[in-house]
Design an enzyme around this catalytic site. Structure first.
Site, PDB file in Angstrom:
ATOM      1  N   THR A  13      -4.749   5.556  -4.173  1.00 27.24           N
ATOM      2  CA  THR A  13      -4.354   6.923  -4.526  1.00 27.24           C
ATOM      3  C   THR A  13      -4.134   7.076  -6.038  1.00 27.24           C
ATOM      4  OG1 THR A  13      -3.122   8.753  -3.498  1.00 27.24           O
ATOM      5  CG2 THR A  13      -1.815   6.987  -4.425  1.00 27.24           C
TER       6      THR A  13
ATOM      7  N   ASP B 167      -1.525  -0.298   6.303  1.00 34.10           N
ATOM      8  CA  ASP B 167      -1.498   0.510   7.530  1.00 34.10           C
ATOM      9  C   ASP B 167      -2.881   0.720   8.125  1.00 34.10           C
ATOM     10  OD1 ASP B 167      -2.244   2.310   5.323  1.00 34.10           O
ATOM     11  OD2 ASP B 167      -2.292   3.805   6.923  1.00 34.10           O
TER      12      ASP B 167
ATOM     13  N   ASP C 246       0.877  -1.170   0.000  1.00 29.79           N
ATOM     14  CA  ASP C 246       0.000   0.000   0.000  1.00 29.79           C
ATOM     15  C   ASP C 246       0.921   1.229   0.000  1.00 29.79           C
ATOM     16  OD1 ASP C 246      -2.222   1.776   0.563  1.00 29.79           O
ATOM     17  OD2 ASP C 246      -1.518   1.809   2.641  1.00 29.79           O
TER      18      ASP C 246
ATOM     19  N   ASP D 156      -0.243   5.123   0.832  1.00 28.10           N
ATOM     20  CA  ASP D 156      -0.533   6.132   1.861  1.00 28.10           C
ATOM     21  C   ASP D 156      -0.576   5.510   3.248  1.00 28.10           C
ATOM     22  OD1 ASP D 156      -0.870   8.485   0.183  1.00 28.10           O
ATOM     23  OD2 ASP D 156      -2.552   7.376  -0.654  1.00 28.10           O
TER      24      ASP D 156
ATOM     25  N   GLY E 151     -10.029   7.102  -1.283  1.00 28.87           N
ATOM     26  CA  GLY E 151     -10.161   7.811  -2.556  1.00 28.87           C
ATOM     27  C   GLY E 151     -10.505   9.271  -2.303  1.00 28.87           C
ATOM     28  N   GLY E 152      -9.727  10.168  -2.892  1.00 29.99           N
ATOM     29  CA  GLY E 152      -9.900  11.600  -2.651  1.00 29.99           C
ATOM     30  C   GLY E 152     -11.234  12.137  -3.153  1.00 29.99           C
ATOM     31  N   LYS E 153     -11.638  11.736  -4.369  1.00 30.39           N
ATOM     32  CA  LYS E 153     -12.907  12.233  -4.923  1.00 30.39           C
ATOM     33  C   LYS E 153     -14.059  11.691  -4.087  1.00 30.39           C
ATOM     34  CE  LYS E 153     -11.888  10.552  -9.113  1.00 30.39           C
ATOM     35  NZ  LYS E 153     -10.456  10.225  -9.035  1.00 30.39           N
TER      36      LYS E 153
ATOM     37  N   THR F 143      -2.843   0.516  -4.353  1.00 30.58           N
ATOM     38  CA  THR F 143      -3.271   1.691  -3.597  1.00 30.58           C
ATOM     39  C   THR F 143      -4.507   2.325  -4.208  1.00 30.58           C
ATOM     40  OG1 THR F 143      -2.595   3.941  -2.948  1.00 30.58           O
ATOM     41  CG2 THR F 143      -1.646   3.089  -4.960  1.00 30.58           C
TER      42      THR F 143
ATOM     43  N   ASN G  47       0.457  10.446  -7.818  1.00 31.10           N
ATOM     44  CA  ASN G  47       0.947  10.552  -6.431  1.00 31.10           C
ATOM     45  C   ASN G  47       1.988   9.473  -6.130  1.00 31.10           C
ATOM     46  OD1 ASN G  47      -1.057  12.468  -6.275  1.00 31.10           O
ATOM     47  ND2 ASN G  47      -2.418  11.273  -4.963  1.00 31.10           N
TER      48      ASN G  47
ATOM     49  N   HIS H 134     -10.239  17.991  -7.139  1.00 32.23           N
ATOM     50  CA  HIS H 134      -9.321  16.860  -6.994  1.00 32.23           C
ATOM     51  C   HIS H 134      -8.099  16.992  -7.900  1.00 32.23           C
ATOM     52  CE1 HIS H 134      -7.910  12.626  -6.997  1.00 32.23           C
ATOM     53  NE2 HIS H 134      -8.052  12.858  -5.723  1.00 32.23           N
TER      54      HIS H 134
HETATM   55  C1  XBP Z   1      -5.345   6.128   0.496  1.00 34.45           C
HETATM   56  C2  XBP Z   1      -6.460   6.954   0.080  1.00 34.45           C
HETATM   57  C3  XBP Z   1      -6.236   8.004  -0.906  1.00 34.45           C
HETATM   58  C4  XBP Z   1      -5.532   9.231  -0.391  1.00 34.45           C
HETATM   59  C5  XBP Z   1      -5.770  10.389  -1.311  1.00 34.45           C
HETATM   60  O1  XBP Z   1      -5.817   4.884   0.995  1.00 34.45           O
HETATM   61  O2  XBP Z   1      -7.574   6.756   0.496  1.00 34.45           O
HETATM   62  O3  XBP Z   1      -7.485   8.395  -1.357  1.00 34.45           O
HETATM   63  O4  XBP Z   1      -6.008   9.575   0.895  1.00 34.45           O
HETATM   64  O5  XBP Z   1      -5.408  10.106  -2.615  1.00 34.45           O
HETATM   65  P1  XBP Z   1      -4.896   3.577   0.923  1.00 34.45           P
HETATM   66  P2  XBP Z   1      -6.289  10.596  -3.854  1.00 34.45           P
HETATM   67  O6  XBP Z   1      -3.648   3.908   1.700  1.00 34.45           O
HETATM   68  O7  XBP Z   1      -5.682   2.513   1.632  1.00 34.45           O
HETATM   69  O8  XBP Z   1      -4.644   3.247  -0.504  1.00 34.45           O
HETATM   70  O9  XBP Z   1      -6.778  11.966  -3.529  1.00 34.45           O
HETATM   71  O10 XBP Z   1      -5.357  10.566  -5.033  1.00 34.45           O
HETATM   72  O11 XBP Z   1      -7.424   9.626  -4.000  1.00 34.45           O
HETATM   73 MG    MG Z   2      -2.952   3.128   3.494  1.00 38.85          MG
END
Ligand code: XBP
Ligand code: MG
Length: 248
Positions: free
Chosen positions: A123, A182, A8, A10, A51-53, A121, A127, A81
């Protein structure tokens, strides 16, 4: 023997959420003339949605539901976004977010042992590129044979789809792979794909339910900086290394 590690991003490779994604969202809101501000505590609540959106949608549903009726709302989310991604990747290129303890060491150990590497991930792909290249160098993106990221699957974590997508590209059975996560949503996703999972917690995820994880730790540790084991057994080692992982 383990053939691949799937990471993963983030919270796992780096602590990106509180001081990376969160301020980038806030900056994008400000630039768009919105008075929204996601403080550290509120962001913790919003992180239940990956997911940010999707996270912006969730926030609006909960705190500004009338806005959702606006015909231009989907366009607003998309442009917020896009701008957030620009700001976030700029933060990364300024070297604002380092890798977590032990991450680089374990990646190098894996490479030396011909263990295949992949990423799974929610994200945005840009990123991942920015984080990997600005922490490990331009060439390091090629260390990862498969990068499963963002909208390649419609159902984000906790759905298992992103891990299944990565496994399919690797053409490997989950039994010969390990996942690194995480968060509870991340763990649900990796377990759903049949993967044994190592969890390294962070401030946002310390109280999550990690039932089913093979190992839960404060971090991956270094030979001279022990990590703390919170669940499971780290056989005879002060840090998570290949020897310890082969004994899981
Ligand atoms: C990570 C996320 C991502 C980031 C933001 O979760 O949820 O959405 O917070 O990135 P994980 P974006 O670690 O479980 O993959 O804004 O690009 O979506
Ligand atoms: Mg994570």
């Amino acid at each position: 023997m383990i053939q691949a590690f799937i990471f993963d991003v983030d919270g796992t490779l780096a602590d990106t959420e509180r001081d990376g994604h969160r301020p980038a969202f806030n900056q994008a809101f400000k630039e768009a003339g919105l008075d929204w501000h996601w403080d550290v505590a509120l962001y913790g609540e919003l992180l239940t949605v990956t997911g940010g959106k999707e996270r912006i949608n969730f926030y609006v549903e909960r705190y500004q539901p009338e806005l959702k009726q606006d015909i231009n709302f989907p366009k607003l989310v998309a442009s917020l976004h896009r701008e957030k991604t620009r700001i976030y990747t700029e933060l990364l290129s300024a070297g604002m977010i380092p890798l977590r303890t032990g991450v680089k060491r374990l990646l190098l150990e894996a490479r030396a042992a011909n263990i295949r590497l992949a990423i799974a991930t929610t994200t945005t792909p840009a990123n991942v590129t920015a984080l990997v290249t600005h922490t490990l160098g331009e060439d390091a993106l090629a260390w990862f044979e498969v990068i499963a990221a963002g909208d390649v699957v419609p159902a984000k974590k906790p759905a298992p789809d992103i891990y299944q997508w990565a496994l399919n590209k690797l053409q490997l059975d989950p039994a010969v792979c390990l996942a690194f996560e995480d968060s509870e949503n991340g763990l649900k996703s990796s377990l759903g794909a049949g993967l044994r999972t190592i969890v390294t917690i962070n401030d946002y995820t310390a109280d999550h339910d990690f039932n089913g994880a093979a190992l839960v730790l404060t971090d991956l540790g270094e030979p001279d900086v022990s990590c703390r084991v919170l669940q499971g057994v780290l056989t005879g080692n002060t840090c998570v290394n290949l020897d310890a992982l082969n004994h899981l």
